[in-house]
Write a protein that holds these residues in place. Structure first.
Motif, PDB file in Angstrom:
ATOM      1  N   LYS A 132       0.807  -1.222   0.000  1.00 38.74           N
ATOM      2  CA  LYS A 132       0.000   0.000   0.000  1.00 38.74           C
ATOM      3  C   LYS A 132       0.842   1.276   0.000  1.00 38.74           C
ATOM      4  O   LYS A 132       0.498   2.242  -0.700  1.00 38.74           O
ATOM      5  CB  LYS A 132      -0.966  -0.014   1.181  1.00 38.74           C
ATOM      6  N   PRO A 133       1.970   1.362   0.733  1.00 38.58           N
ATOM      7  CA  PRO A 133       2.794   2.574   0.638  1.00 38.58           C
ATOM      8  C   PRO A 133       3.302   2.849  -0.774  1.00 38.58           C
ATOM      9  O   PRO A 133       3.345   4.003  -1.207  1.00 38.58           O
ATOM     10  CB  PRO A 133       3.959   2.276   1.602  1.00 38.58           C
ATOM     11  N   MET A 134       3.671   1.794  -1.506  1.00 41.27           N
ATOM     12  CA  MET A 134       4.130   1.994  -2.878  1.00 41.27           C
ATOM     13  C   MET A 134       2.975   2.376  -3.799  1.00 41.27           C
ATOM     14  O   MET A 134       3.149   3.176  -4.724  1.00 41.27           O
ATOM     15  CB  MET A 134       4.822   0.734  -3.398  1.00 41.27           C
ATOM     16  N   LEU A 135       1.796   1.840  -3.561  1.00 42.19           N
ATOM     17  CA  LEU A 135       0.626   2.236  -4.343  1.00 42.19           C
ATOM     18  C   LEU A 135       0.322   3.722  -4.141  1.00 42.19           C
ATOM     19  O   LEU A 135      -0.075   4.420  -5.078  1.00 42.19           O
ATOM     20  CB  LEU A 135      -0.588   1.395  -3.945  1.00 42.19           C
ATOM     21  N   LYS A 136       0.523   4.181  -2.920  1.00 37.36           N
ATOM     22  CA  LYS A 136       0.337   5.602  -2.625  1.00 37.36           C
ATOM     23  C   LYS A 136       1.330   6.451  -3.416  1.00 37.36           C
ATOM     24  O   LYS A 136       0.958   7.497  -3.970  1.00 37.36           O
ATOM     25  CB  LYS A 136       0.515   5.837  -1.124  1.00 37.36           C
ATOM     26  N   VAL A 137       2.572   6.009  -3.498  1.00 39.17           N
ATOM     27  CA  VAL A 137       3.585   6.730  -4.274  1.00 39.17           C
ATOM     28  C   VAL A 137       3.200   6.771  -5.753  1.00 39.17           C
ATOM     29  O   VAL A 137       3.288   7.824  -6.410  1.00 39.17           O
ATOM     30  CB  VAL A 137       4.967   6.064  -4.091  1.00 39.17           C
ATOM     31  N   CYS A 138       2.766   5.645  -6.295  1.00 36.24           N
ATOM     32  CA  CYS A 138       2.371   5.581  -7.708  1.00 36.24           C
ATOM     33  C   CYS A 138       1.178   6.482  -7.989  1.00 36.24           C
ATOM     34  O   CYS A 138       1.120   7.141  -9.029  1.00 36.24           O
ATOM     35  CB  CYS A 138       2.061   4.142  -8.108  1.00 36.24           C
ATOM     36  N   LEU A 139       0.225   6.516  -7.067  1.00 39.36           N
ATOM     37  CA  LEU A 139      -0.922   7.407  -7.225  1.00 39.36           C
ATOM     38  C   LEU A 139      -0.486   8.869  -7.229  1.00 39.36           C
ATOM     39  O   LEU A 139      -0.976   9.674  -8.031  1.00 39.36           O
ATOM     40  CB  LEU A 139      -1.926   7.159  -6.099  1.00 39.36           C
ATOM     41  N   SER A 140       0.434   9.208  -6.344  1.00 44.58           N
ATOM     42  CA  SER A 140       0.939  10.591  -6.295  1.00 44.58           C
ATOM     43  C   SER A 140       1.628  10.965  -7.594  1.00 44.58           C
ATOM     44  O   SER A 140       1.384  12.046  -8.149  1.00 44.58           O
ATOM     45  CB  SER A 140       1.908  10.752  -5.121  1.00 44.58           C
TER      46      SER A 140
END
Length: 303
Positions: free
Chosen positions: A214-222
């Motif tokens: 989930k932290p990496m998904l947050k980065v990709c979304l940003s």
């Protein structure tokens, strides 16, 4: 080495050059742009006068008018952001999940998907320009299908999606590699335990792998949101003329074609504020969900 890292002054000496460089090329230009956006016009030379109009340029951006295309440009950038989130990122995640589970030629596929990322956006745009002008019309002719009037890049109903498609395609590999690295960092013990318990691949992806990255998904979304709001090079090359269908394009045209520097500075600041606002909103959403998950975990432990 430990002695150096424990000394705050030593850390400051190493960090200071980067901070100064970042301040000079990022922070100062942002504040100068904000200052210019509050003026009626930027002085062309020393001695020229300019007056503060405060937020008049910002109001003008969203005032309905025959020549004001900026609200439509913002809506187009939001459309591209939606496409990035709901088409580009899920496709990247699917590829990352397939490759991380181990396939024959895994490293080859990983490198092939990443190749468009390292190619210049100018080259990508010129490549797709030839595809839209030569390859696709030839296929339509073979299949006896009617082409859009004036082609894909000049037709008002198709040109926007024709511009978005190359950008979506180019950065699939970028997000795929980020997610792939995060998936590979999951401890093998967890994957093996789930496999022993009889978890299928879809169930493992939904219940174990995706929640753990989930932290990496947050980065990709940003990255997807910020890239959507400042998209410039691909549409500028593909459309082959001055247009204002996206915020960055509108800013460029107003500054270098119409010479409205203060108004263009206001548009530039809007892009900065937009990126900042959506990033903060994304952080709030993920932080809130993390809090909900942690509360549920504490309740289960208490029970």
């Amino acid at each position: 080495m430990k002695r150096v890292l424990s000394n705050k002054w030593s850390i400051a000496v190493f960090v200071l050059p980067t901070v100064l460089f970042f301040t000079y090329i990022v922070i100062i230009p942002i504040f100068k742009s904000f200052y210019y956006s509050l003026l009626s016009e930027i002085p062309a030379k020393v001695g020229d006068e300019s007056q503060f109009v405060w937020f008049e340029n910002y109001i003008k951006m969203f005032t309905p008018g025959r020549r004001n295309d900026f609200p439509g440009a913002v809506l187009n950038s939001l459309l591209y952001a939606v496409l990035s989130i709901f088409i580009q990122l899920p496709f990247s995640l699917l590829i990352a999940l397939i490759l991380s589970n181990g396939v024959k030629g895994e490293s080859l596929y990983r490198n092939v998907y990443f190749i468009p990322v390292v190619i210049s956006s100018v080259v990508i745009s010129l490549l797709w320009q030839r595809i839209y002008k030569d390859l696709i019309p030839a296929l339509y002719e073979i299949l006896n299908l009617p082409l859009p009037k004036n082609g894909f890049l000049a037709n008002k109903d198709t040109k926007l999606m024709a511009v978005f498609l190359p950008s979506l395609w180019q950065f699939v590999g970028y997000h795929m590699l980020l997610m792939y690295g995060a998936l590979k960092s999951i401890p093998t013990d967890i994957i093996e335990a789930a496999t022993v318990d009889g978890a299928s691949a879809p169930r493992m992806a939904l219940r174990i792998q995706i929640p753990m990255i989930k932290p990496m998904l947050k980065v990709c979304l940003s990255f997807s949101l910020i890239g959507s709001f400042k998209l410039f090079d691909t549409p500028w090359i593909l459309l082959e003329r001055a247009n204002k269908q996206l915020p960055a394009l509108s800013m460029y045209v107003e500054m270098f074609s119409n010479h409205k520097y203060s108004y263009a500075s206001a548009q530039a600041m809007f892009i900065v504020f937009e990126c900042l606002a959506f990033t903060m909103l994304l952080n709030f959403i993920f932080k809130d969900r993390d809090g909900i998950v942690s509360k549920k975990g504490r309740r289960r432990l208490a029970a």
